[in-house]
Scaffold this motif. Sequence first.
Motif, PDB file in Angstrom:
ATOM      1  N   ALA A 113      -3.792 -12.064  -4.644  1.00  0.00           N
ATOM      2  CA  ALA A 113      -3.854 -10.931  -3.716  1.00  0.00           C
ATOM      3  C   ALA A 113      -2.665 -10.028  -4.003  1.00  0.00           C
ATOM      4  O   ALA A 113      -1.532 -10.495  -4.126  1.00  0.00           O
ATOM      5  N   VAL A 114      -2.935  -8.739  -4.136  1.00  0.00           N
ATOM      6  CA  VAL A 114      -1.887  -7.772  -4.469  1.00  0.00           C
ATOM      7  C   VAL A 114      -2.008  -6.557  -3.545  1.00  0.00           C
ATOM      8  O   VAL A 114      -3.103  -6.016  -3.368  1.00  0.00           O
ATOM      9  N   SER A 115      -0.887  -6.136  -2.977  1.00  0.00           N
ATOM     10  CA  SER A 115      -0.852  -4.924  -2.163  1.00  0.00           C
ATOM     11  C   SER A 115       0.316  -4.062  -2.623  1.00  0.00           C
ATOM     12  O   SER A 115       1.458  -4.517  -2.636  1.00  0.00           O
ATOM     13  N   VAL A 116       0.006  -2.837  -3.017  1.00  0.00           N
ATOM     14  CA  VAL A 116       1.039  -1.900  -3.444  1.00  0.00           C
ATOM     15  C   VAL A 116       0.925  -0.634  -2.604  1.00  0.00           C
ATOM     16  O   VAL A 116      -0.149  -0.022  -2.531  1.00  0.00           O
ATOM     17  N   PHE A 117       2.039  -0.251  -1.987  1.00  0.00           N
ATOM     18  CA  PHE A 117       2.100   0.955  -1.166  1.00  0.00           C
ATOM     19  C   PHE A 117       3.226   1.850  -1.682  1.00  0.00           C
ATOM     20  O   PHE A 117       4.356   1.385  -1.849  1.00  0.00           O
ATOM     21  N   VAL A 118       2.912   3.110  -1.936  1.00  0.00           N
ATOM     22  CA  VAL A 118       3.914   4.096  -2.328  1.00  0.00           C
ATOM     23  C   VAL A 118       3.960   5.156  -1.238  1.00  0.00           C
ATOM     24  O   VAL A 118       2.949   5.806  -0.959  1.00  0.00           O
ATOM     25  N   MET A 119       5.122   5.320  -0.615  1.00  0.00           N
ATOM     26  CA  MET A 119       5.257   6.207   0.545  1.00  0.00           C
ATOM     27  C   MET A 119       6.201   7.365   0.249  1.00  0.00           C
ATOM     28  O   MET A 119       7.247   7.191  -0.370  1.00  0.00           O
ATOM     29  N   ASP A 120       5.809   8.555   0.717  1.00  0.00           N
ATOM     30  CA  ASP A 120       6.647   9.755   0.640  1.00  0.00           C
ATOM     31  C   ASP A 120       7.149  10.016  -0.770  1.00  0.00           C
ATOM     32  O   ASP A 120       8.354  10.153  -1.016  1.00  0.00           O
ATOM     33  N   SER A 121       6.220  10.099  -1.699  1.00  0.00           N
ATOM     34  CA  SER A 121       6.588  10.304  -3.096  1.00  0.00           C
ATOM     35  C   SER A 121       6.780  11.783  -3.415  1.00  0.00           C
ATOM     36  O   SER A 121       5.943  12.624  -3.087  1.00  0.00           O
ATOM     37  N   LYS A 122       7.892  12.056  -4.093  1.00  0.00           N
ATOM     38  CA  LYS A 122       8.137  13.399  -4.610  1.00  0.00           C
ATOM     39  C   LYS A 122       7.608  13.531  -6.035  1.00  0.00           C
ATOM     40  O   LYS A 122       7.667  14.617  -6.612  1.00  0.00           O
TER      41      LYS A 122
ATOM     42  N   ILE B  37      -7.867  -8.163  -4.342  1.00  0.00           N
ATOM     43  CA  ILE B  37      -7.799  -9.480  -4.958  1.00  0.00           C
ATOM     44  C   ILE B  37      -8.189  -9.345  -6.419  1.00  0.00           C
ATOM     45  O   ILE B  37      -9.238  -8.785  -6.743  1.00  0.00           O
ATOM     46  N   ILE B  38      -7.307  -9.820  -7.293  1.00  0.00           N
ATOM     47  CA  ILE B  38      -7.558  -9.780  -8.729  1.00  0.00           C
ATOM     48  C   ILE B  38      -7.948 -11.183  -9.191  1.00  0.00           C
ATOM     49  O   ILE B  38      -7.246 -12.154  -8.901  1.00  0.00           O
ATOM     50  N   VAL B  39      -9.069 -11.276  -9.886  1.00  0.00           N
ATOM     51  CA  VAL B  39      -9.513 -12.545 -10.457  1.00  0.00           C
ATOM     52  C   VAL B  39      -9.136 -12.556 -11.930  1.00  0.00           C
ATOM     53  O   VAL B  39      -9.616 -11.733 -12.712  1.00  0.00           O
ATOM     54  N   LEU B  40      -8.259 -13.485 -12.295  1.00  0.00           N
ATOM     55  CA  LEU B  40      -7.805 -13.583 -13.679  1.00  0.00           C
ATOM     56  C   LEU B  40      -8.887 -14.237 -14.545  1.00  0.00           C
ATOM     57  O   LEU B  40      -9.781 -14.915 -14.025  1.00  0.00           O
ATOM     58  N   PRO B  41      -8.823 -14.059 -15.858  1.00  0.00           N
ATOM     59  CA  PRO B  41      -9.835 -14.658 -16.742  1.00  0.00           C
ATOM     60  C   PRO B  41      -9.971 -16.166 -16.593  1.00  0.00           C
ATOM     61  O   PRO B  41     -11.049 -16.717 -16.828  1.00  0.00           O
TER      62      PRO B  41
ATOM     63  N   LEU C 210      -4.700  -0.294  -9.410  1.00  0.00           N
ATOM     64  CA  LEU C 210      -4.606  -1.706  -9.778  1.00  0.00           C
ATOM     65  C   LEU C 210      -5.384  -2.018 -11.056  1.00  0.00           C
ATOM     66  O   LEU C 210      -4.953  -2.822 -11.883  1.00  0.00           O
ATOM     67  N   LYS C 211      -6.518  -1.375 -11.241  1.00  0.00           N
ATOM     68  CA  LYS C 211      -7.362  -1.653 -12.412  1.00  0.00           C
ATOM     69  C   LYS C 211      -6.917  -0.906 -13.662  1.00  0.00           C
ATOM     70  O   LYS C 211      -7.396  -1.198 -14.756  1.00  0.00           O
ATOM     71  N   GLY C 212      -6.018   0.053 -13.491  1.00  0.00           N
ATOM     72  CA  GLY C 212      -5.749   1.019 -14.539  1.00  0.00           C
ATOM     73  C   GLY C 212      -5.341   0.479 -15.888  1.00  0.00           C
ATOM     74  O   GLY C 212      -5.709   1.042 -16.926  1.00  0.00           O
ATOM     75  N   LYS C 213      -4.558  -0.620 -15.926  1.00  0.00           N
ATOM     76  CA  LYS C 213      -4.061  -1.156 -17.192  1.00  0.00           C
ATOM     77  C   LYS C 213      -4.503  -2.579 -17.445  1.00  0.00           C
ATOM     78  O   LYS C 213      -3.924  -3.283 -18.279  1.00  0.00           O
ATOM     79  N   LEU C 214      -5.551  -3.011 -16.728  1.00  0.00           N
ATOM     80  CA  LEU C 214      -6.037  -4.380 -16.899  1.00  0.00           C
ATOM     81  C   LEU C 214      -7.232  -4.411 -17.848  1.00  0.00           C
ATOM     82  O   LEU C 214      -8.074  -3.512 -17.827  1.00  0.00           O
ATOM     83  N   PRO C 215      -7.339  -5.456 -18.657  1.00  0.00           N
ATOM     84  CA  PRO C 215      -8.501  -5.600 -19.537  1.00  0.00           C
ATOM     85  C   PRO C 215      -9.797  -5.734 -18.739  1.00  0.00           C
ATOM     86  O   PRO C 215      -9.787  -6.030 -17.534  1.00  0.00           O
ATOM     87  N   GLN C 216     -10.915  -5.542 -19.418  1.00  0.00           N
ATOM     88  CA  GLN C 216     -12.225  -5.555 -18.774  1.00  0.00           C
ATOM     89  C   GLN C 216     -12.569  -6.902 -18.141  1.00  0.00           C
ATOM     90  O   GLN C 216     -13.382  -6.968 -17.219  1.00  0.00           O
ATOM     91  N   ASP C 217     -11.968  -8.004 -18.633  1.00  0.00           N
ATOM     92  CA  ASP C 217     -12.344  -9.319 -18.123  1.00  0.00           C
ATOM     93  C   ASP C 217     -11.616  -9.689 -16.833  1.00  0.00           C
ATOM     94  O   ASP C 217     -11.749 -10.817 -16.348  1.00  0.00           O
ATOM     95  N   TYR C 218     -10.862  -8.758 -16.256  1.00  0.00           N
ATOM     96  CA  TYR C 218     -10.253  -8.974 -14.945  1.00  0.00           C
ATOM     97  C   TYR C 218     -11.148  -8.334 -13.883  1.00  0.00           C
ATOM     98  O   TYR C 218     -11.527  -7.161 -14.010  1.00  0.00           O
ATOM     99  N   VAL C 219     -11.485  -9.089 -12.839  1.00  0.00           N
ATOM    100  CA  VAL C 219     -12.255  -8.556 -11.721  1.00  0.00           C
ATOM    101  C   VAL C 219     -11.282  -8.126 -10.641  1.00  0.00           C
ATOM    102  O   VAL C 219     -10.369  -8.879 -10.269  1.00  0.00           O
ATOM    103  N   VAL C 220     -11.451  -6.913 -10.120  1.00  0.00           N
ATOM    104  CA  VAL C 220     -10.570  -6.401  -9.065  1.00  0.00           C
ATOM    105  C   VAL C 220     -11.431  -5.951  -7.886  1.00  0.00           C
ATOM    106  O   VAL C 220     -12.178  -4.981  -7.978  1.00  0.00           O
TER     107      VAL C 220
END
Length: 306
Positions: free
Chosen positions: A270-279, A260-264, A227-237
């Motif tokens: 609130a964000v939930s990402v699930f990746v299942m059974d990835s090849k 929970i991501i806090v925008l500037p 979730l934090k990978g491509k967000l600027p430093q001023d985003y709290v995750v």
Amino acid sequence: MTLTGSFLRSCMVCSCVLSLGVMPALAAAPAGDSATVQKLAHSLEARVGMAAVMLDTGETVSIGDEAAYPMQSVFKFILALSVLKQVDEGKLDLEQIIHIRPEQLLKDTWSPLRERFPQGGDFSLKELLRVTVQESDNNTCDLLFALIGGTGTVQKDLKEWGISGINVRFTENEMLRNHDLQYVNSSRPSAMNALLRAFDEGKILNKGTQRFLWDIMAGCSTGATRLKGKLPQDYVVAHKTGSGFTTPEGVIAAVNDVGIIVLPNGRKMAVSVFVMDSKDSLPACEKVIASMARWLCTEWQPAAAK
């Protein structure tokens, strides 16, 4: 009856079809957004579930939310809620000391605490919670389950909090001994967001314990490229990751991140990402999670708070 991985997966048919769910009187996101999210999800040879909700307006966007996904270590966030609930009730104390014997620190599982203290020792409940959530320690996780009465206590708490669509049935050690069980410890993305929202709104914990857990999650040392990978430093995750086992064929059962991501501007999502059974590879899955978070934070245009 023996639960096999193929049987469990067949019970969790997941369709990667986008659905935008919006509360009454709120404008939907622009029509072009669906193509963007679908493209990200379909770039992986995997089942992808994502849900996001603006906590001030309730406006949502989701994909693949029809299915339940293996949580893996994401469930340590739920465990922490149950432990801190008992702290609020006076049954436990954050400063109480818990003695850990060397034999309780299993050697065939992820355990930063064991690496630092192979002979065990005396630790505060506060420190065990920190290691469990921030460093995703499996040994301390199961010690905390034992402290509060097992996974059944967590499931009972979820019911009390009015949360459905999340199942916490097995410990880390049980999943290690039988990898198929990871598919039983499952959640729908929107269900996890409902729990995150209840946590943020102070409906589960007192202010002190709520702040304690928030700070731990904001300092999470795992999943820096999710979730934090491509967000600027001023985003709290404030988040919790989860990673599943890899089969001999190279299929990764789970690559997850929720939080929970806090925008500037101070708005929370609130964000939930699930990746299942990835090849696909772990870095490929993490890149998609990071791209989804980036899109949500910088391109999605939910209605302004009133």
